[in-house]
Design an enzyme around this catalytic site. Structure first.
Site, mmCIF file in Angstrom:
data_model
loop_
_atom_site.group_PDB
_atom_site.id
_atom_site.type_symbol
_atom_site.label_atom_id
_atom_site.label_comp_id
_atom_site.label_asym_id
_atom_site.label_seq_id
_atom_site.Cartn_x
_atom_site.Cartn_y
_atom_site.Cartn_z
ATOM 1 N N TYR A 68 -0.835 6.188 3.599
ATOM 2 C CA TYR A 68 -1.177 5.895 4.992
ATOM 3 C C TYR A 68 -0.115 6.459 5.935
ATOM 4 O O TYR A 68 -0.437 7.188 6.879
ATOM 5 C CB TYR A 68 -1.302 4.385 5.189
ATOM 6 C CG TYR A 68 -1.542 3.968 6.624
ATOM 7 C CD1 TYR A 68 -2.806 4.084 7.196
ATOM 8 C CD2 TYR A 68 -0.509 3.454 7.404
ATOM 9 C CE1 TYR A 68 -3.039 3.706 8.511
ATOM 10 C CE2 TYR A 68 -0.733 3.067 8.721
ATOM 11 C CZ TYR A 68 -1.994 3.194 9.266
ATOM 12 O OH TYR A 68 -2.216 2.826 10.574
ATOM 13 N N LYS A 100 -0.748 9.553 8.498
ATOM 14 C CA LYS A 100 -0.646 9.260 9.934
ATOM 15 C C LYS A 100 0.393 10.173 10.588
ATOM 16 O O LYS A 100 0.224 10.596 11.740
ATOM 17 C CB LYS A 100 -0.291 7.797 10.163
ATOM 18 C CG LYS A 100 -1.390 6.807 9.800
ATOM 19 C CD LYS A 100 -2.584 6.886 10.737
ATOM 20 C CE LYS A 100 -2.318 6.216 12.079
ATOM 21 N NZ LYS A 100 -3.536 6.150 12.929
#
Length: 418
Positions: A176, A180
């Site tokens: 993640y 991101k």
């Protein structure tokens, strides 16, 4: 000299002129109604943002794979679509003045281990959003990033946008945060892209920490569930460890201000910029969560265990989850990145840049208020007897130990498989 209208005296003409002038002055020129689109509009932040924009008189499209669980506000439209669906985006983005790209995948829990899905949504989806913004001549794009693009387990105290670089992509411990960070950079690099019909795409990113607020569905219910199961009977990490949080209404405020700061009226001050956004306070997680323990009727954790033990347990649970995923779902209580990111290491950020350039002024909120709302919403459910609760806990512990033993056994055999 022009003649008066037939049958009209000079006084009558003067009166008509005054009346006409008065009517013209009494009718203000209204600004054209803005049209916004929010990806991830079915989630907590996306829906809150869309509802706020609609209440201000704007036209809002909420785009998400999942329908919102809340009632739509007047002026909002929901489109069920995937951010990776090019045709759906091309239809939805037509005539839009600003896109808020909030959609993402893999923020917490078992989702953090879904590598392919995270990569697909967070990177490929973001590339497609940028591409469609250009093709549909959308002039403004605001991206909801995260503090994790800069934080990777090493202490950061009052970091700012200029002094803290991106954490090296290859060193991120979870998919993640890495994806991101990639998307964050893609959005900023897209700033200044010429649009086909003239004009320029202006972009900026907002980097919030964990979000809280009434009806928040991700962090608070998960922690509350662990507390009720007596899985948080211990604490770990340094009591001096600090982090930030942001109330959903403050984060909505920041998004609205960022969109305004990408316009000519504001001198495009946010064009190509990144901003850390939080409540302006630094807190210790266990101290901050004290109202949650209190409202649920449980004592705060008092058994101190080494962080290394918790980190090792999280690593084992991750491997166990991945090994058993084809058979059954064993969600990890905590992931390694959550251990280091939430409790073990200080990571706090300044909001001075957002204050100065966006006019961001976070309101004062209390986590206890959000807890009160949560407890009220769940109070109607039967808690069950103490004996039943203890029995369920015992069965879960036995099942967990059995699965842990099986997982370690499978992992031990894996190298021998040809």
């Amino acid at each position: 000299m022009k003649p008066n209208p037939a049958g009209s005296s000079p006084e009558a003409c003067k009166a008509v002129g005054q009346t006409s002038q008065h009517k013209t002055q009494a009718t203000p020129v209204q600004a054209p109604r803005q049209k916004f689109l929010v990806t991830g509009g079915g989630g907590y932040l996306g829906f809150s943002l869309g509802s706020s924009l609609a209440k201000s008189g704007s036209s809002v499209i909420l785009l998400d794979l999942r329908r919102p669980q809340w009632e739509l506000s007047p002026g909002t439209e929901f489109i069920q679509a995937d951010v990776r669906d090019e045709e759906a985006l091309l239809r939805a983005f037509e005539g839009v003045d600003c896109v808020f790209h909030v959609a993402s995948h893999g923020m917490s829990g078992a989702e953090k281990l879904q590598k392919e899905q995270i990569e697909s949504v967070n990177v490929r989806g973001t590339k497609l959003v940028i591409d469609v913004c250009v093709r549909r001549q959308v002039p403004r794009l605001v991206y909801t990033s995260t503090v994790n693009v800069a934080f990777g387990g090493k202490p950061i105290e009052q970091g700012d946008e200029d002094s803290v670089p991106y954490f090296p992509l290859e060193k991120h411990m979870d998919h993640y945060s890495r994806t991101k960070a990639i998307a964050d950079q893609l959005i900023l690099m897209a700033n200044g892209t010429p649009l086909p019909g003239g004009g320029t795409l202006r972009t900026c990113v907002l980097r919030p920490p964990g979000i809280y607020g009434p009806e928040e569905q991700r962090h608070l219910p998960r922690v509350a569930s662990h507390i009720k199961k007596r899985l948080f009977m211990f604490r770990f990490g340094d009591r001096r460890t600090q982090m930030n949080w942001v109330h959903v209404r403050n984060l909505v405020q920041a998004h609205v201000l960022a969109a305004e700061a990408l316009t000519a009226a504001k001198g495009y001050v946010a064009s190509g910029q990144a901003y850390y956004i939080n409540d302006g306070e630094s807190v210790n997680l266990f101290e901050w969560m004290a109202p949650l323990f209190e409202k649920l009727g449980y004592s705060q954790p008092w058994i101190q265990v080494p962080t290394s033990w918790v980190y090792l347990t999280a690593a084992v649970m991750e491997q166990l989850h991945l090994a058993l995923r084809p058979i059954c779902s064993v969600p990890p209580l905590l992931t390694r990145s959550e251990v280091s990111g939430l409790v073990a290491v200080t990571h706090t950020f300044q909001i001075a840049k957002a204050r100065a350039q966006l006019g961001y002024a976070p309101d004062k909120f209390s986590f206890a208020d959000a807890v009160e709302r949560y407890v009220q919403s769940t109070s109607a459910r039967a808690r069950g007897s103490t004996a039943r609760t203890l029995l369920r806990l015992l069965l879960r512990l036995l099942l967990l130990l059995g699965l842990l033993a099986l997982g370690l056994h499978l992992l031990g055999l894996r190298p021998a498989v040809v």
